[in-house]
Design an enzyme around this catalytic site. Structure first.
Site, short mmCIF file in Angstrom:
data_model
loop_
_atom_site.label_atom_id
_atom_site.label_comp_id
_atom_site.label_asym_id
_atom_site.label_seq_id
_atom_site.Cartn_x
_atom_site.Cartn_y
_atom_site.Cartn_z
N LEU A 79 0.80 -1.22 0.00
CA LEU A 79 0.00 0.00 0.00
C LEU A 79 0.84 1.27 0.00
CD1 LEU A 79 -2.80 -1.20 2.42
CD2 LEU A 79 -2.76 -1.28 -0.08
N CYS A 80 2.13 1.15 -0.27
CA CYS A 80 3.00 2.33 -0.36
C CYS A 80 2.84 3.00 -1.72
CB CYS A 80 4.47 1.93 -0.19
SG CYS A 80 4.97 1.76 1.51
N HIS A 81 2.96 4.32 -1.70
CA HIS A 81 2.90 5.09 -2.94
C HIS A 81 4.25 5.02 -3.66
CE1 HIS A 81 -0.37 6.82 -0.57
NE2 HIS A 81 -0.93 7.11 -1.73
N MET A 117 8.98 4.63 4.91
CA MET A 117 9.05 3.23 4.49
C MET A 117 10.25 2.99 3.57
SD MET A 117 6.82 1.84 6.27
CE MET A 117 7.15 0.21 5.63
N GLU A 118 10.59 3.97 2.76
CA GLU A 118 11.75 3.84 1.87
C GLU A 118 13.04 3.75 2.68
OE1 GLU A 118 8.38 4.93 -0.54
OE2 GLU A 118 9.08 5.69 1.38
N ASP A 132 23.42 -12.23 3.77
CA ASP A 132 23.61 -13.14 2.65
C ASP A 132 25.08 -13.30 2.28
OD1 ASP A 132 22.78 -14.77 0.36
OD2 ASP A 132 23.42 -13.04 -0.83
#
Length: 163
Positions: A79-81, A117-118, A132
């Site tokens: 739901l992020c733009h 969020m980014e 990793d």
């Protein structure tokens, strides 16, 4: 907290997921800073800092992975733009006292919604990339303390995590 901040903005009146409509919001300068860390064996931290891991330059690869992740956050978080980022950076600081590698991401844009969020995604993917690339020499690594440190801009104003 005000009543408006208690609402879950990504749910409609029926409780269904929705993308928040930001069309009427003003375009303003936005910035977010997030941090996290990877805790590891002291020998692993030394190998990273000395550039002696078999898979190559861990920090260079993790930096690029974090920046790429910031740019693709809307594809990863449903739901992020989609935002037109003007800046994304990822920095690393060794913390030998904690046997950890600290990660900090800063993201900026001119937009109608924030870049928290980014920044969090950049830190998360940088940490996963470190894991990793180092898992062959250290299976005890732990990713932790991923958190927002600060945000600037927007309707809710500036925010800084208390120390």
């Amino acid at each position: 907290m005000s009543e408006a901040h208690n609402e879950l903005t990504h749910l409609d009146a029926a409780g269904h997921a929705r993308m928040v409509d930001v069309g009427d919001k003003a375009v303003t300068a936005r910035e977010a800073v997030a941090r996290g860390r990877v805790v590891m064996q002291p020998e692993t931290l030394a190998l990273i800092m000395d550039g002696k891991l078999p898979k190559g330059d861990v920090l260079a690869v993790a930096r690029v992975a974090g920046i790429m992740a910031a740019k693709r956050t809307a594809e990863l978080i449903p739901l992020c733009h989609l935002l037109n980022l003007s800046h994304a950076s990822v920095q690393f600081t060794p913390d030998p006292a904690s046997n950890a590698l600290e990660i900090e991401a800063t993201v900026r844009c001119q937009g109608q919604t924030g870049v928290e969020m980014e920044a969090l995604t950049a830190v998360s993917i940088a940490a996963l990339t470190i894991y990793d690339m180092c898992k062959a020499v250290d299976k005890t690594m732990q990713i932790d303390q991923i958190r927002l440190i600060a945000k600037r801009g927007g309707r809710s104003g500036d925010w800084q995590r208390p120390r």
